[in-house]
Design a protein around this motif. Structure first.
Motif, mmCIF file in Angstrom:
data_model
loop_
_atom_site.group_PDB
_atom_site.id
_atom_site.type_symbol
_atom_site.label_atom_id
_atom_site.label_comp_id
_atom_site.label_asym_id
_atom_site.label_seq_id
_atom_site.Cartn_x
_atom_site.Cartn_y
_atom_site.Cartn_z
ATOM 1 N N VAL A 2 0.862 -1.182 0.000
ATOM 2 C CA VAL A 2 0.000 0.000 0.000
ATOM 3 C C VAL A 2 0.892 1.223 0.000
ATOM 4 O O VAL A 2 1.652 1.452 0.941
ATOM 5 C CB VAL A 2 -0.931 0.019 1.226
ATOM 6 N N LYS A 3 0.819 2.009 -1.065
ATOM 7 C CA LYS A 3 1.667 3.183 -1.222
ATOM 8 C C LYS A 3 0.889 4.451 -0.901
ATOM 9 O O LYS A 3 -0.286 4.587 -1.283
ATOM 10 C CB LYS A 3 2.179 3.265 -2.661
ATOM 11 N N ASN A 4 1.563 5.368 -0.191
ATOM 12 C CA ASN A 4 0.979 6.672 0.072
ATOM 13 C C ASN A 4 1.108 7.519 -1.197
ATOM 14 O O ASN A 4 2.181 8.031 -1.509
ATOM 15 C CB ASN A 4 1.706 7.321 1.249
ATOM 16 N N GLU A 5 0.026 7.616 -1.955
ATOM 17 C CA GLU A 5 0.055 8.306 -3.248
ATOM 18 C C GLU A 5 -1.286 8.985 -3.483
ATOM 19 O O GLU A 5 -2.335 8.341 -3.462
ATOM 20 C CB GLU A 5 0.363 7.308 -4.365
ATOM 21 N N GLN A 6 -1.246 10.267 -3.710
ATOM 22 C CA GLN A 6 -2.464 11.041 -3.907
ATOM 23 C C GLN A 6 -3.061 10.771 -5.288
ATOM 24 O O GLN A 6 -2.335 10.671 -6.283
ATOM 25 C CB GLN A 6 -2.176 12.532 -3.760
ATOM 26 N N GLU B 180 -7.249 11.248 -7.414
ATOM 27 C CA GLU B 180 -8.581 11.832 -7.267
ATOM 28 C C GLU B 180 -9.473 10.973 -6.377
ATOM 29 O O GLU B 180 -10.538 11.413 -5.936
ATOM 30 C CB GLU B 180 -9.250 11.997 -8.628
ATOM 31 N N PHE B 181 -9.017 9.741 -6.063
ATOM 32 C CA PHE B 181 -9.835 8.828 -5.276
ATOM 33 C C PHE B 181 -9.321 8.640 -3.849
ATOM 34 O O PHE B 181 -9.857 7.826 -3.104
ATOM 35 C CB PHE B 181 -9.926 7.472 -5.975
ATOM 36 N N GLY B 182 -8.269 9.364 -3.478
ATOM 37 C CA GLY B 182 -7.814 9.239 -2.107
ATOM 38 C C GLY B 182 -6.316 9.432 -1.958
ATOM 39 O O GLY B 182 -5.643 9.996 -2.830
ATOM 40 N N ASP B 183 -5.796 8.921 -0.846
ATOM 41 C CA ASP B 183 -4.399 9.166 -0.495
ATOM 42 C C ASP B 183 -3.518 7.916 -0.518
ATOM 43 O O ASP B 183 -2.323 8.000 -0.236
ATOM 44 C CB ASP B 183 -4.310 9.823 0.886
ATOM 45 N N TYR B 184 -4.096 6.764 -0.849
ATOM 46 C CA TYR B 184 -3.313 5.524 -0.897
ATOM 47 C C TYR B 184 -3.701 4.687 -2.113
ATOM 48 O O TYR B 184 -4.819 4.807 -2.640
ATOM 49 C CB TYR B 184 -3.532 4.682 0.363
ATOM 50 N N ILE B 185 -2.776 3.841 -2.536
ATOM 51 C CA ILE B 185 -3.018 2.911 -3.639
ATOM 52 C C ILE B 185 -2.546 1.519 -3.235
ATOM 53 O O ILE B 185 -1.431 1.356 -2.732
ATOM 54 C CB ILE B 185 -2.278 3.349 -4.916
ATOM 55 N N LEU B 186 -3.402 0.535 -3.420
ATOM 56 C CA LEU B 186 -3.012 -0.865 -3.233
ATOM 57 C C LEU B 186 -2.439 -1.391 -4.538
ATOM 58 O O LEU B 186 -3.076 -1.273 -5.598
ATOM 59 C CB LEU B 186 -4.224 -1.716 -2.834
ATOM 60 N N GLU B 187 -1.230 -1.954 -4.456
ATOM 61 C CA GLU B 187 -0.622 -2.597 -5.614
ATOM 62 C C GLU B 187 -0.407 -4.079 -5.303
ATOM 63 O O GLU B 187 -0.256 -4.458 -4.133
ATOM 64 C CB GLU B 187 0.703 -1.934 -5.967
ATOM 65 N N ASP C 167 4.626 -8.326 -12.938
ATOM 66 C CA ASP C 167 4.941 -6.966 -12.522
ATOM 67 C C ASP C 167 3.861 -6.450 -11.569
ATOM 68 O O ASP C 167 2.728 -6.943 -11.562
ATOM 69 C CB ASP C 167 5.023 -6.028 -13.739
ATOM 70 N N TRP C 168 4.227 -5.440 -10.810
ATOM 71 C CA TRP C 168 3.255 -4.802 -9.927
ATOM 72 C C TRP C 168 2.161 -4.145 -10.759
ATOM 73 O O TRP C 168 2.428 -3.574 -11.827
ATOM 74 C CB TRP C 168 3.929 -3.732 -9.070
ATOM 75 N N ARG C 169 0.932 -4.238 -10.272
ATOM 76 C CA ARG C 169 -0.171 -3.535 -10.910
ATOM 77 C C ARG C 169 -1.091 -2.952 -9.844
ATOM 78 O O ARG C 169 -1.120 -3.414 -8.704
ATOM 79 C CB ARG C 169 -0.952 -4.455 -11.852
ATOM 80 N N ILE C 170 -1.828 -1.944 -10.230
ATOM 81 C CA ILE C 170 -2.722 -1.261 -9.293
ATOM 82 C C ILE C 170 -3.971 -2.107 -9.071
ATOM 83 O O ILE C 170 -4.589 -2.593 -10.029
ATOM 84 C CB ILE C 170 -3.126 0.120 -9.824
ATOM 85 N N GLY C 171 -4.334 -2.281 -7.802
ATOM 86 C CA GLY C 171 -5.606 -2.910 -7.478
ATOM 87 C C GLY C 171 -6.688 -1.863 -7.332
ATOM 88 O O GLY C 171 -7.689 -1.873 -8.052
ATOM 89 N N TYR C 172 -6.469 -0.918 -6.430
ATOM 90 C CA TYR C 172 -7.402 0.198 -6.286
ATOM 91 C C TYR C 172 -6.764 1.328 -5.497
ATOM 92 O O TYR C 172 -5.787 1.127 -4.767
ATOM 93 C CB TYR C 172 -8.720 -0.241 -5.624
ATOM 94 N N ALA C 173 -7.320 2.504 -5.655
ATOM 95 C CA ALA C 173 -6.966 3.664 -4.838
ATOM 96 C C ALA C 173 -8.024 3.799 -3.754
ATOM 97 O O ALA C 173 -9.189 3.439 -3.965
ATOM 98 C CB ALA C 173 -6.921 4.924 -5.694
#
Length: 261
Positions: A152-156, A158-165, A174-180
């Motif tokens: 879980v990365k702290n990344e701003q 439009e959907f919030g302040d974190y992103i699950l990869e 490779d790493w891919r985004i699950g959701y913000a």
């Protein structure tokens, strides 16, 4: 112990008298994922009955059903809260690789934020076949779990302040985004999720209001049931079976303990 606490433990096969702690949350999440299937039968019927504590207990405990993220993480949130864990429901937006963008349904993913000894963790039992089966710490620490690697990365956004990869075992290289998701504006009451339920049920961009889907994740793999196929991943091996509507109902009962009308 409340009746709900006891009934939830019986539903997933967790010992009645064992306190819930960070030390056994891994086991709890595995049992929950194996017992509560991710499925969209109610969504396909257009059912917009009110979502609240009582309806979640009726649906998942008494009717022995599964559900989508707001159902599964909703009931798990109530259980963890009933066991005095510091938890909050949060909203997020799922990334759709085929669109190269986030879902047009917006903030319709629901997960759990757990705080223990000043540390925060993402807990999710409602993300289809992508479950970590473990609490994932916020802050980029990579977690190796039975189903892959997660962070879980702290990344701003439009959907919030974190992103699950994630990198799912035997599926992703490779790493891919699950959701913000948004940790700063938690859900105050499960009844707030009625808007999420309405969007998922009615939005033309929702992937869950068109065709039946039933998914289950275990520590050795996963299984996905649709109206035309039954696909199983087990220890890296994939088997796929074409099915008809009668076989769909049989497999739903056999592998997910679901009675499909």
């Amino acid at each position: 112990m409340t009746d709900f606490n006891r009934l939830f433990r019986e539903r997933i096969g967790f010992p009645i008298d064992t306190p819930i702690t960070m030390g056994n949350l891994d086991n709890l999440l595995e049992l929950t994922a194996a017992s509560l299937p991710f499925e969209n039968q109610c969504t396909l019927t257009g059912n917009l009955s009110e979502l609240n504590e009582e309806s979640l207990i009726e649906k998942i405990i008494h009717r022995n059903e599964g559900g989508l993220c707001y159902d599964l993480n909703g009931i798990l949130y109530l259980f963890l809260k009933d066991n005095n864990l510091d938890v909050q429901l949060i909203r997020g937006a799922v990334y759709v690789p085929e669109l190269n963008d986030y879902s047009p349904t917006g903030h319709t993913h629901v997960a759990i934020l757990l705080t223990d000894r000043g540390e925060r963790y993402l807990v999710d039992t409602g993300f289809g076949g992508n479950l970590p089966l473990r609490p994932v710490p916020l802050g980029s620490t990579e977690m190796k779990t039975p189903t892959g690697e997660f962070r879980v990365k702290n990344e701003q956004s439009e959907f919030g302040d974190y992103i699950l990869e994630m990198k799912l075992k035997h599926k992703d290289t490779d790493w891919r985004i699950g959701y913000a998701f948004d940790s700063a504006h938690p859900v105050q009451d499960v009844r707030e999720l009625n808007e999420t339920k309405r969007i998922i049920t009615e939005h033309p961009g929702s992937p869950f209001n068109k065709k039946p889907l039933v998914t289950k994740v275990t520590s050795t793999g996963s299984m996905v049931l649709t109206e035309t196929n039954f696909t199983q991943w087990k220890n890296g091996r994939v088997t796929k079976q074409e099915i008809d509507s009668l076989k769909f109902k049989q497999l739903a009962k056999e592998h997910y303990n679901l009675d499909i009308k």
